[in-house]
Write an enzyme that holds these catalytic residues in place. Structure first.
Site, PDB file in Angstrom:
ATOM      1  N   CYS A 269     -47.204   2.420  -7.789  1.00 48.78           N
ATOM      2  CA  CYS A 269     -45.965   3.197  -7.884  1.00 48.78           C
ATOM      3  C   CYS A 269     -44.882   2.665  -6.958  1.00 48.78           C
ATOM      4  O   CYS A 269     -43.748   2.437  -7.365  1.00 48.78           O
ATOM      5  CB  CYS A 269     -46.252   4.662  -7.573  1.00 48.78           C
ATOM      6  SG  CYS A 269     -44.784   5.699  -7.579  1.00 48.78           S
TER       7      CYS A 269
ATOM      8  N   CYS B 102     -43.158   2.993 -10.450  1.00 48.89           N
ATOM      9  CA  CYS B 102     -42.123   4.032 -10.480  1.00 48.89           C
ATOM     10  C   CYS B 102     -40.863   3.697  -9.685  1.00 48.89           C
ATOM     11  O   CYS B 102     -39.744   3.853 -10.192  1.00 48.89           O
ATOM     12  CB  CYS B 102     -42.670   5.345  -9.927  1.00 48.89           C
ATOM     13  SG  CYS B 102     -44.381   5.704 -10.311  1.00 48.89           S
TER      14      CYS B 102
ATOM     15  N   LYS C  25     -38.943   0.432 -10.810  1.00 54.39           N
ATOM     16  CA  LYS C  25     -38.565   0.706 -12.212  1.00 54.39           C
ATOM     17  C   LYS C  25     -37.371   1.634 -12.285  1.00 54.39           C
ATOM     18  O   LYS C  25     -36.399   1.379 -13.001  1.00 54.39           O
ATOM     19  CB  LYS C  25     -39.774   1.282 -12.943  1.00 54.39           C
ATOM     20  CG  LYS C  25     -39.564   1.743 -14.384  1.00 54.39           C
ATOM     21  CD  LYS C  25     -39.099   3.179 -14.529  1.00 54.39           C
ATOM     22  CE  LYS C  25     -40.018   4.200 -13.919  1.00 54.39           C
ATOM     23  NZ  LYS C  25     -41.245   4.426 -14.676  1.00 54.39           N
TER      24      LYS C  25
ATOM     25  N   TYR D 118     -44.871   3.013 -22.586  1.00 54.26           N
ATOM     26  CA  TYR D 118     -43.687   3.402 -21.813  1.00 54.26           C
ATOM     27  C   TYR D 118     -43.303   2.299 -20.833  1.00 54.26           C
ATOM     28  O   TYR D 118     -42.122   2.094 -20.546  1.00 54.26           O
ATOM     29  CB  TYR D 118     -43.915   4.743 -21.094  1.00 54.26           C
ATOM     30  CG  TYR D 118     -44.903   4.718 -19.960  1.00 54.26           C
ATOM     31  CD1 TYR D 118     -44.490   4.438 -18.665  1.00 54.26           C
ATOM     32  CD2 TYR D 118     -46.251   4.988 -20.170  1.00 54.26           C
ATOM     33  CE1 TYR D 118     -45.397   4.416 -17.613  1.00 54.26           C
ATOM     34  CE2 TYR D 118     -47.149   4.984 -19.134  1.00 54.26           C
ATOM     35  CZ  TYR D 118     -46.721   4.684 -17.854  1.00 54.26           C
ATOM     36  OH  TYR D 118     -47.626   4.664 -16.817  1.00 54.26           O
TER      37      TYR D 118
ATOM     38  N   GLU E 142     -39.563   0.871 -21.006  1.00 53.84           N
ATOM     39  CA  GLU E 142     -38.734   1.029 -19.803  1.00 53.84           C
ATOM     40  C   GLU E 142     -38.220  -0.327 -19.323  1.00 53.84           C
ATOM     41  O   GLU E 142     -37.037  -0.470 -18.987  1.00 53.84           O
ATOM     42  CB  GLU E 142     -39.533   1.727 -18.702  1.00 53.84           C
ATOM     43  CG  GLU E 142     -39.757   3.203 -18.976  1.00 53.84           C
ATOM     44  CD  GLU E 142     -40.632   3.880 -17.944  1.00 53.84           C
ATOM     45  OE1 GLU E 142     -40.544   5.111 -17.804  1.00 53.84           O
ATOM     46  OE2 GLU E 142     -41.422   3.171 -17.274  1.00 53.84           O
TER      47      GLU E 142
ATOM     48  N   HIS F 112     -23.610  26.378 -17.494  1.00 51.40           N
ATOM     49  CA  HIS F 112     -22.641  25.773 -18.403  1.00 51.40           C
ATOM     50  C   HIS F 112     -21.561  25.016 -17.624  1.00 51.40           C
ATOM     51  O   HIS F 112     -21.095  25.492 -16.606  1.00 51.40           O
ATOM     52  CB  HIS F 112     -21.978  26.880 -19.232  1.00 51.40           C
ATOM     53  CG  HIS F 112     -21.052  26.370 -20.291  1.00 51.40           C
ATOM     54  ND1 HIS F 112     -21.510  25.717 -21.415  1.00 51.40           N
ATOM     55  CD2 HIS F 112     -19.692  26.406 -20.388  1.00 51.40           C
ATOM     56  CE1 HIS F 112     -20.472  25.395 -22.180  1.00 51.40           C
ATOM     57  NE2 HIS F 112     -19.365  25.795 -21.566  1.00 51.40           N
TER      58      HIS F 112
ATOM     59  N   GLU G  78     -28.899  23.670 -20.553  1.00 48.90           N
ATOM     60  CA  GLU G  78     -28.640  24.987 -21.140  1.00 48.90           C
ATOM     61  C   GLU G  78     -28.943  25.014 -22.632  1.00 48.90           C
ATOM     62  O   GLU G  78     -29.196  26.074 -23.206  1.00 48.90           O
ATOM     63  CB  GLU G  78     -27.188  25.408 -20.904  1.00 48.90           C
ATOM     64  CG  GLU G  78     -26.172  24.684 -21.767  1.00 48.90           C
ATOM     65  CD  GLU G  78     -24.773  25.274 -21.675  1.00 48.90           C
ATOM     66  OE1 GLU G  78     -24.638  26.512 -21.742  1.00 48.90           O
ATOM     67  OE2 GLU G  78     -23.815  24.488 -21.535  1.00 48.90           O
TER      68      GLU G  78
END
Length: 512
Positions: free
Chosen positions: A76, A81, A84, A218, A222, A487, A492
């Protein structure tokens, strides 16, 4: 040969003496010995030390086939992670620069990207994390040993230095958290000789240039996404489907956006060989499985993203009888992360059936440390674990895919609420939002408990994180309707969702 035999006999004598001494004294060098200095192993060791345990961590990085190596922190921190996400951010900034002109920013000169500047900054950050982890271990009184560990018995580990010098260590409990490494295909000539993996891409000093990414996990998408985003000619070669294991509809939206974004896809294609030409370019030959035709093209780099293998082969697990899954090579573990051998535990990517995600390894490691210290009986809950794919259009999800929900509850037993929406940020920038989509999969009867939530759009990880807590608390569709949205935001749109797939109505959001 004689020297080798003498060495073996010497180790045998040491091991026998070690076991004999232990049987007399009942004492060990450590309460807990962790093999693997990734996020999970570090989490487990630090938690154990905080609870008063005497702890050591063994960590040793075998260089990649291309010679890439790194420091403490595991996949990671070093080749996953962290770098990346930072390269993904570099790509997002490129898109933001294009958007900025629509928002009135006067950008007169041609904008271009410099790989070396980005790579140096990211690599320096990763090195700072390596150092930070070492300091943390020292502060928490965890012994860090740069040794390659293998098991001798259920309480004994042999550690080897880079120079081959051996050390014997004993512990009441041993934890294996060695993770995995990228695969190279073994049946494609030139694959390893001329290709790189995710173990290398983040540590390149020079731009990879025109790149072929082989695979559609993935990791593949990615990497292809940020390479495209910084202006590189990038192609993804897909054997079958993209994002296997994820919701099929959502996976299609991700790849559709990537194609519109500029990434090329070679669908239903299988590479046959990679050759280096006199010019230095890499010529890749592949077969289109739909037509049977053979194709060729040249690239500067070929990135293999065709799966990962657990780091179990050098641990000596077979000699101790630690049960492995024959197909995956991963360690078979119980709900409490125990293996088939007492006092030996395993968790994280190396555990069979466990999600290959850093946060689950971190949490599982902490909980294991507490149980081994006698402070808790809580085991890791692997249900409703959220995750995000950091492709150009991010995809966040938690819970079941639509396919999984159908399998478990039947097509008539689920209700799928969905909406296509347009982020406000996309409007002035005149960006296509055709793949920005939300899907909430619910039980059809009763309170309509939410089974899964899927979101493609900006900041998908931040959006999904909040809703994942709702699923842990047993959220229902009525809970969504009772929630007041913020908002204007993309999140939302989740609490406003009201059109079902079953109705056949247009799910496109119009207006506020």
């Amino acid at each position: 040969m004689a020297a080798l035999c003498r060495g073996r006999h010497r180790w045998k004598r040491i091991n026998i003496l070690n076991v004999f001494t232990r049987s007399l004294t009942g004492k060990f060098d450590y309460d807990l010995l962790v093999i693997g200095g990734g996020s999970g192993g570090l989490s487990c060791s630090k938690e154990a030390a905080q609870l008063g345990q005497k702890v050591a961590v063994l960590d040793y990085v075998e260089p990649s086939a291309k010679g890439t190596k790194w420091g403490l922190g595991g996949t990671c921190v070093n080749v996953g992670c962290i770098p990346k996400k930072l390269m993904h951010q570099a790509a997002l900034l490129g898109t933001a620069v294009k958007d900025a002109k629509k928002y009135g920013w006067q950008i007169s000169e041609t904008v271009s990207h410099d790989w070396a500047t980005m790579a140096e900054a990211i690599q320096n950050h990763v090195r700072s994390l390596n150092w930070g982890h070492r300091v943390q271990l020292q502060d928490k009184k965890v012994k860090y040993l740069n040794l390659k560990g293998s098991l001798v018995d259920e309480h004994t580990v042999r550690g080897l230095t880079k120079a081959g010098k051996g050390t014997i260590l004993t512990a009441k409990n041993i934890v294996i958290a060695t993770g995995g490494r990228p695969n190279y295909p073994t049946n494609i000539p030139g694959a390893m000789e001329h290709g790189i993996t995710s173990d290398d891409i983040f540590w390149l000093k020079k731009s990879p240039g025109k790149t072929l990414v082989v695979g559609a996990s993935y990791v593949a998408l990615e990497c292809a996404g940020f390479l495209t985003g910084i202006g590189l000619d990038t192609t993804v070669m897909v054997r079958s489907i993209a994002l296997r294991g994820f919701d099929r509809q959502m996976a299609g939206l991700v790849t559709d956006y990537m194609e519109a974004y500029g990434t090329s896809f070679a669908w239903k294609s299988i590479p046959k060989r990679v050759e280096k030409l006199s010019s230095g370019a890499l010529q890749v030959t592949w077969t289109d499985t739909q037509t049977g035709r053979e194709h060729k093209d040249t690239y500067d780099s070929v990135l293999w993203a065709v799966g990962r293998a657990p780091e179990t082969k050098t641990l000596g697990l077979d000699k101790l009888g630690v049960e492995l899954n024959e197909e995956s090579g991963k360690i078979v573990v119980g709900a409490d992360e125990s293996t088939s051998v007492p006092n030996i535990y395993a968790f994280g990517d190396i555990g069979e059936g466990r999600p290959e995600l850093t946060p689950t390894a971190v949490k599982a490691g902490k909980l294991l440390a507490r149980r081994l210290a006698g402070q808790s009986t809580e085991v890791m809950n692997y249900d409703n674990v959220p995750t995000t794919v950091f492709t150009p259009l991010e995809y966040g999800c938690v819970g079941l895919s639509e396919e999984e929900a159908e399998t478990r509850h039947g097509k008539d037993g689920i209700e799928v609420y969905h909406a296509f929406y347009k982020p406000l940020e996309f409007t002035v920038a005149e960006r296509d939002a055709g793949q920005c989509y939300i899907k909430v999969v619910c039980e059809r009867g009763g309170d309509q408990k939410i089974l899964g939530l899927h979101f493609t759009g900006p900041n998908a990880g931040e959006v999904t994180q909040g809703f994942s807590m709702g699923l842990q608390c047993g959220a229902t569709y009525s809970h969504l309707l009772q929630t007041v949205g913020i908002h204007p935001s993309c999140a939302e749109e989740v609490v406003k969702i009201n059109i079902t797939k079953r109705s056949g109505l247009d799910p496109t959001v119009t207006g506020c």
